[in-house]
Write a protein that holds these residues in place. Structure first.
Motif, mmCIF file in Angstrom:
data_model
loop_
_atom_site.group_PDB
_atom_site.id
_atom_site.type_symbol
_atom_site.label_atom_id
_atom_site.label_comp_id
_atom_site.label_asym_id
_atom_site.label_seq_id
_atom_site.Cartn_x
_atom_site.Cartn_y
_atom_site.Cartn_z
ATOM 1 N N MET A 1 -11.964 5.898 -12.853
ATOM 2 C CA MET A 1 -11.588 4.821 -12.779
ATOM 3 C C MET A 1 -11.549 3.658 -12.134
ATOM 4 S SD MET A 1 -9.817 5.744 -16.505
ATOM 5 C CE MET A 1 -10.543 7.110 -18.223
ATOM 6 N N GLN A 2 -10.810 4.192 -10.793
ATOM 7 C CA GLN A 2 -10.981 2.996 -9.829
ATOM 8 C C GLN A 2 -11.813 2.674 -9.731
ATOM 9 O OE1 GLN A 2 -7.446 1.518 -9.448
ATOM 10 N NE2 GLN A 2 -8.340 0.865 -7.643
ATOM 11 N N HIS A 3 -12.780 3.400 -9.258
ATOM 12 C CA HIS A 3 -13.690 2.930 -9.030
ATOM 13 C C HIS A 3 -15.382 1.779 -9.701
ATOM 14 C CE1 HIS A 3 -13.989 4.498 -4.951
ATOM 15 N NE2 HIS A 3 -13.663 5.760 -4.992
ATOM 16 N N ALA A 4 -14.064 1.479 -10.822
ATOM 17 C CA ALA A 4 -14.710 0.222 -12.274
ATOM 18 C C ALA A 4 -14.503 -0.478 -12.004
ATOM 19 C CB ALA A 4 -14.889 1.087 -13.654
ATOM 20 N N VAL A 5 -13.521 -0.920 -10.816
ATOM 21 C CA VAL A 5 -13.104 -2.558 -10.882
ATOM 22 C C VAL A 5 -13.600 -3.136 -9.682
ATOM 23 C CG1 VAL A 5 -10.607 -3.605 -10.345
ATOM 24 C CG2 VAL A 5 -11.101 -1.867 -12.162
ATOM 25 N N TYR A 6 -14.321 -3.656 -9.944
ATOM 26 C CA TYR A 6 -14.894 -4.752 -8.795
ATOM 27 C C TYR A 6 -14.176 -6.308 -8.324
ATOM 28 C CZ TYR A 6 -18.910 -1.909 -9.660
ATOM 29 O OH TYR A 6 -19.685 -0.773 -10.671
ATOM 30 N N ASN A 7 -14.507 -6.379 -7.253
ATOM 31 C CA ASN A 7 -14.114 -8.196 -6.452
ATOM 32 C C ASN A 7 -12.680 -7.841 -6.927
ATOM 33 O OD1 ASN A 7 -16.754 -8.456 -6.318
ATOM 34 N ND2 ASN A 7 -16.999 -9.434 -8.073
ATOM 35 N N ALA A 8 -11.832 -6.975 -6.176
ATOM 36 C CA ALA A 8 -10.347 -6.463 -6.417
ATOM 37 C C ALA A 8 -9.761 -6.449 -5.339
ATOM 38 C CB ALA A 8 -9.466 -6.127 -7.769
ATOM 39 N N VAL B 1 -13.988 -5.148 0.182
ATOM 40 C CA VAL B 1 -13.489 -5.020 -1.243
ATOM 41 C C VAL B 1 -14.999 -4.318 -2.015
ATOM 42 C CG1 VAL B 1 -14.772 -7.216 -1.580
ATOM 43 C CG2 VAL B 1 -13.484 -7.111 -3.053
ATOM 44 N N LEU B 2 -14.284 -4.210 -3.251
ATOM 45 C CA LEU B 2 -15.764 -2.667 -3.743
ATOM 46 C C LEU B 2 -16.364 -3.869 -4.409
ATOM 47 C CD1 LEU B 2 -16.631 -0.519 -4.367
ATOM 48 C CD2 LEU B 2 -15.108 -0.159 -6.418
ATOM 49 N N THR B 3 -18.026 -4.162 -4.378
ATOM 50 C CA THR B 3 -18.431 -5.014 -5.338
ATOM 51 C C THR B 3 -19.643 -3.844 -6.215
ATOM 52 O OG1 THR B 3 -20.320 -4.966 -3.644
ATOM 53 C CG2 THR B 3 -18.403 -6.703 -3.377
ATOM 54 N N PRO B 4 -20.762 -4.150 -7.012
ATOM 55 C CA PRO B 4 -21.464 -3.826 -7.405
ATOM 56 C C PRO B 4 -22.788 -2.968 -6.463
ATOM 57 C CG PRO B 4 -21.054 -6.070 -8.887
ATOM 58 C CD PRO B 4 -20.149 -5.522 -7.584
ATOM 59 N N THR C 1 -2.608 -12.759 -4.296
ATOM 60 C CA THR C 1 -3.366 -12.210 -5.076
ATOM 61 C C THR C 1 -2.486 -12.046 -6.384
ATOM 62 O OG1 THR C 1 -4.499 -11.006 -3.468
ATOM 63 C CG2 THR C 1 -4.272 -9.398 -5.700
ATOM 64 N N TYR C 2 -2.392 -12.134 -7.588
ATOM 65 C CA TYR C 2 -2.107 -12.163 -8.349
ATOM 66 C C TYR C 2 -2.912 -11.512 -10.065
ATOM 67 C CZ TYR C 2 -3.902 -16.501 -10.348
ATOM 68 O OH TYR C 2 -5.110 -17.819 -10.600
ATOM 69 N N SER C 3 -2.066 -10.625 -10.652
ATOM 70 C CA SER C 3 -2.580 -9.876 -11.677
ATOM 71 C C SER C 3 -1.218 -9.591 -12.413
ATOM 72 C CB SER C 3 -3.301 -8.935 -10.924
ATOM 73 O OG SER C 3 -2.584 -7.631 -10.729
ATOM 74 N N ARG C 4 -2.171 -8.962 -14.003
ATOM 75 C CA ARG C 4 -1.069 -8.343 -14.879
ATOM 76 C C ARG C 4 -1.538 -7.131 -15.034
ATOM 77 N NH1 ARG C 4 -1.284 -13.883 -17.626
ATOM 78 N NH2 ARG C 4 -2.293 -11.865 -18.887
ATOM 79 N N VAL C 5 -0.685 -5.775 -15.304
ATOM 80 C CA VAL C 5 -0.746 -4.945 -16.105
ATOM 81 C C VAL C 5 -2.386 -5.020 -17.220
ATOM 82 C CG1 VAL C 5 0.824 -3.318 -15.245
ATOM 83 C CG2 VAL C 5 0.353 -4.356 -18.131
ATOM 84 N N ASP C 6 -2.712 -6.631 -17.729
ATOM 85 C CA ASP C 6 -3.606 -6.576 -18.844
ATOM 86 C C ASP C 6 -4.710 -7.181 -18.471
ATOM 87 O OD1 ASP C 6 -1.172 -8.305 -19.197
ATOM 88 O OD2 ASP C 6 -1.493 -8.423 -21.189
ATOM 89 N N GLU C 7 -4.049 -7.659 -17.056
ATOM 90 C CA GLU C 7 -5.361 -8.994 -16.365
ATOM 91 C C GLU C 7 -5.662 -8.363 -14.934
ATOM 92 O OE1 GLU C 7 -5.036 -13.258 -15.686
ATOM 93 O OE2 GLU C 7 -4.784 -13.373 -18.153
ATOM 94 N N ALA C 8 -6.924 -8.993 -14.936
ATOM 95 C CA ALA C 8 -7.956 -8.300 -13.363
ATOM 96 C C ALA C 8 -6.781 -9.466 -12.546
ATOM 97 C CB ALA C 8 -9.297 -8.397 -13.574
ATOM 98 N N SER D 1 -8.533 -22.369 -2.106
ATOM 99 C CA SER D 1 -9.988 -21.282 -2.224
ATOM 100 C C SER D 1 -9.883 -20.357 -3.308
ATOM 101 C CB SER D 1 -11.034 -21.755 -1.151
ATOM 102 O OG SER D 1 -10.683 -20.657 -0.465
ATOM 103 N N THR D 2 -10.731 -19.947 -3.904
ATOM 104 C CA THR D 2 -10.747 -19.182 -5.118
ATOM 105 C C THR D 2 -11.797 -17.560 -3.748
ATOM 106 O OG1 THR D 2 -10.128 -19.877 -7.105
ATOM 107 C CG2 THR D 2 -11.043 -17.810 -7.102
ATOM 108 N N LEU D 3 -11.018 -16.901 -3.338
ATOM 109 C CA LEU D 3 -11.665 -15.762 -2.729
ATOM 110 C C LEU D 3 -12.118 -15.496 -3.466
ATOM 111 C CD1 LEU D 3 -8.357 -15.051 -0.583
ATOM 112 C CD2 LEU D 3 -10.922 -16.394 -0.200
ATOM 113 N N GLU D 4 -11.601 -14.130 -4.389
ATOM 114 C CA GLU D 4 -11.890 -12.757 -5.619
ATOM 115 C C GLU D 4 -11.662 -13.361 -6.728
ATOM 116 O OE1 GLU D 4 -14.583 -11.483 -4.533
ATOM 117 O OE2 GLU D 4 -14.369 -11.277 -2.600
ATOM 118 N N LYS D 5 -12.276 -12.603 -7.672
ATOM 119 C CA LYS D 5 -11.671 -12.771 -9.138
ATOM 120 C C LYS D 5 -12.167 -11.481 -9.235
ATOM 121 C CE LYS D 5 -11.422 -17.569 -10.607
ATOM 122 N NZ LYS D 5 -12.326 -18.673 -11.768
ATOM 123 N N GLY D 6 -11.465 -10.584 -9.764
ATOM 124 C CA GLY D 6 -11.581 -9.169 -10.403
ATOM 125 C C GLY D 6 -12.489 -9.205 -11.588
ATOM 126 N N ASP D 7 -13.409 -8.108 -11.480
ATOM 127 C CA ASP D 7 -14.696 -7.630 -12.476
ATOM 128 C C ASP D 7 -13.905 -6.273 -12.994
ATOM 129 O OD1 ASP D 7 -16.383 -7.463 -14.409
ATOM 130 O OD2 ASP D 7 -17.635 -7.679 -12.992
#
Length: 716
Positions: free
Chosen positions: A1-8, A25-28, A410-417, A432-438
């Motif tokens: 499942m970890q590998h289904a999170v991109y750009n983090a 960073v993991l990308t598609p 890098t900021y996130s929540r348990v319910d937000e990428a 600048s914005t570097l990455e937005k998790g997908d």
């Protein structure tokens, strides 16, 4: 499942000597490693991934493509020309000039008491700053020897002995004219014995032993000692102010050699002092004295910074009910409180002496956010000019450039990428914005985001925070047993705040079996007010249970599919103590528990952790909180898991529980894993834990598990 999170990005690392940083960073398309120049925001590949993959393939014998590179512990040194990283289970270096990968071993860290009477350090010679003398310990006493003539040797002390020796960790004054060390009166060791039933190198069992001090044991006592080189005399340091020590730190000299300082923690953790010894007279002055009616959280909150060689001192304290920073002058007089309010200063990042500013992490200042979320701030020494460098509603992690002009956030929540940005450290402005998790690929698998849930605690006023995890096939029309994953250790808070696809204990995997999983931070844990934390004082059996039960009941009132007639709980270590305690002290609510590696009686566990929260001297509160003493109370279904080689918690603690359960004729299950250390029981323990909950909460007899092991079979 970890590998289904991109750009983090997993980690950001600034290149030494440059305002440039790299991250993976993991990308598609696979893993990518990127270098960013903070000055112009240009983005380039951090290195030639194809060349590195080819080189790594050659030395490992495995076919690794550029997109398959998985580099952990990545570090770039030598002005950006050398990579250090871990891949394929080994640590490597790779020159970016020729891309030749070489395996290397990082030096092993030695873990030991700095003042331990280790013969390896007896006689170790320490050269004076002016190069004229060596200092060392010989025959338990302090000696100096001329660097020009080794026959010119002088004893500076004469009263050292095997039981009362001078520490070989000697500190020279910067001017080379004085020495400081501690004289140590030894204490009796407390030996703990482990039997390794099934060693890999022999048939017969092995006996292991180690020194493991427990609450109430005698402690070594240290006496600061000062020596003058020119007179070759010892100056007496009065010990009256440092009696009954839990700990005394090593002496640290002022840069102008006028004095040395040390910190004193009195046994019981209710008095803590910063002290200074005059280098000529030996007079001891108390610069800062911290006291508490409960405990001083020295192991989690202690912070001190000496400004301008001790002309001022920045100090952290919870004296006003919240952890904050204070400014003292060099004589120990309080000048002003630096941070203030009903929120927590969590960690100092930088002290800028020139501009008299501090960058720090804080939490709880934003009333509309989770009070555990880390935000970054800047403040002046005098307490003015407090400025938030981050504010977005999430848990922030900053990584600062060497000159503290920039930081990645890098900021996130348990319910937000996660979102990763580059900021100015001067004002927090996003450059600048570097990455937005997908996380869309993850959500397509049916994986359910945790829900953040709050409810009032035992007092009807305080917000208690936790998370709810549901299975991927969740059906609100069904009824689900509830299982709590617990760790109520007072040293921290434990509910995850960042976006993760799972937490310790495989929470989502447990939910998939047909449960609602919850994790909660009740009163008695850290990172809130001092009053919130003090609930644990001399009462670890409390474990925040009144808050946890109220929280789960509130959640069930909102969500009728939560079946709180069937509540289970599991935990490890202190969580092992907590999970069994749930059945002993709250059997009306908790019905099934799995407890692994539990410290079931705080007198059986390590001294520092238990005396800090349960108090010293040992009193009836230890007996009241003991799962051993209270084992006769057991109701419900219990599985105990233990690794026979647990070096963190004495395994006898679990065996003593078992002894009392048998005497009380209680039914329980027990799994001991040969050769295993402090853990939840490994894969087999996870197997048995899940089966136990399925059987006793779902009423289903689990099927036999089968799995394939990685076994190489020789062909005939």
């Amino acid at each position: 499942m970890q590998h289904a999170v991109y750009n983090a990005p997993d980690k950001v690392q600034w290149i030494e000597g440059q305002n440039k940083f790299v991250y993976g960073v993991l990308t598609p398309e696979g893993n990518k490693y990127i270098k960013v120049d903070a000055a112009d925001q240009s983005r380039t590949p951090a290195f030639d991934q194809a060349k590195l993959a080819a080189s790594l393939s050659a030395v490992t014998g495995k076919n690794i493509t550029a997109g398959q590179l998985e580099l952990t512990d990545l570090n770039i040194t030598k002005n950006g020309t050398l990579l250090e990283f871990t891949a394929e289970g080994k640590t490597w270096t790779c020159s970016l000039d020729d891309y030749q990968c070489k395996e290397f071993s990082r030096p092993a860290r030695r873990f030991m008491n700095a003042d331990a009477g280790n013969t390896d350090f007896q006689g170790r010679k320490i050269k004076s700053p002016d190069g004229k003398w060596f200092a060392y310990v010989k025959s338990y006493n302090v000696y100096i020897q001329s660097a020009a003539n080794e026959k010119e040797e002088y004893p500076l002390s004469f009263d050292g002995s095997e039981a009362d020796y001078y520490s070989p960790f000697i500190a020279w004054s910067p001017d080379g004219q004085k020495l400081a060390t501690n004289k140590i009166r030894v204490s009796k060791p407390h030996m703990v014995y482990l039997i390794e039933s099934s060693p890999t190198d022999q048939l017969q069992p092995k006996l292991h032993s180690r020194n493991y001090l427990k609450p109430g044991d005698a402690l070594e006592q240290k006496q600061p000692s000062l020596f003058i080189v020119s007179t070759k005399k010892q100056v007496q340091v009065d010990p009256v102010l440092i009696a009954d020590q839990y700990n005394l730190t090593q002496p640290v000299w002022r840069k102008d050699s006028r004095a040395f300082t040390f910190e004193y923690n009195k046994r019981g953790h209710q008095e803590y002092k910063v002290m200074e010894v005059n280098a000529m007279s030996g007079q001891v002055n108390t610069l800062i004295k911290e006291t508490s009616k409960t405990f001083i959280n020295y192991s989690g909150r202690n912070y001190r910074y000496d400004v301008a060689d001790g002309k001022e001192i920045i100090w952290a304290s919870e004296r006003d009910g919240w952890n904050h920073l204070y400014l003292y002058d060099g004589e120990g007089k309080l000048k002003n409180q630096i941070t203030k309010g009903d929120w927590v200063m969590r960690k100092v990042i930088q002290v800028d002496e020139k501009n008299r500013q501090i960058i720090f992490e804080g939490s709880g200042r934003n009333a509309d956010q989770d009070p555990y979320f880390i935000q970054y701030y800047r403040v002046n020494f005098d307490g003015s000019g407090l400025k938030a460098l981050t504010s977005e509603n999430g848990n922030h992690k900053g990584v600062f450039s060497a000159d503290f002009s920039y930081f990645t956030d890098t900021y996130s929540r348990v319910d937000e990428a996660p979102v990763t940005v580059l900021r100015s450290a001067a004002d927090g402005k996003i450059i600048s914005t570097l990455e937005k998790g997908d996380i869309s690929p993850l959500l397509k698998t049916g994986w359910k985001l945790p829900e953040v849930f709050t409810a009032k605690g035992r007092d009807g006023k305080t917000d208690i925070w936790g998370i709810i995890i549901r299975p991927s096939n969740f059906d609100p029309a069904k009824k689900y047993p509830v299982i709590e994953y617990i760790y109520a250790g007072p040293q921290d808070s434990f509910v995850p705040k960042n976006f993760v696809t799972d937490s310790r204990g495989s929470l989502h995997e447990m939910a998939e079996l047909g449960f609602i999983i919850v994790q909660i931070d009740g009163m008695g844990t850290a990172n809130r007010s001092k009053a919130f934390h003090d609930v644990c004082w001399k009462d670890l059996k409390d474990a925040g249970f009144p808050d946890r039960i109220a929280w789960i009941k509130s959640a069930a009132k909102k969500y009728s599919y939560m079946d709180i007639e069937k509540v289970g709980i599991w935990g490890n270590s202190a969580g092992g103590q907590n999970s069994l305690g749930a059945l002993l002290f709250h059997p009306e609510f908790y019905k099934v528990a799995v407890s692994s590696s539990g410290c079931h009686d705080n007198r059986m566990d390590k001294m520092w952790w238990n005396e800090q929260w349960m108090g010293y001297p040992i009193g009836p509160q230890y007996d009241a909180s003991s799962n051993v003493t209270n084992a006769y109370r057991l109701q419900g279904k219990l599985l105990l898991i233990l690794g026979e080689m647990d070096e963190n918690v004495d395994p006898s603690s679990t065996m003593q529980v078992i002894n009392q359960l048998i005497k009380a004729n209680k039914n329980f299950d027990f799994l001991e894993v040969p050769g295993m250390g402090h853990s939840l029981g490994g894969d087999y323990g996870e197997h048995k834990r899940r089966d136990f909950f399925v059987k006793n909460l779902l009423g289903v007899n689990p099927p036999e598990w089968t799995w394939k092991q990685n076994i190489t079979v020789a062909k005939p």
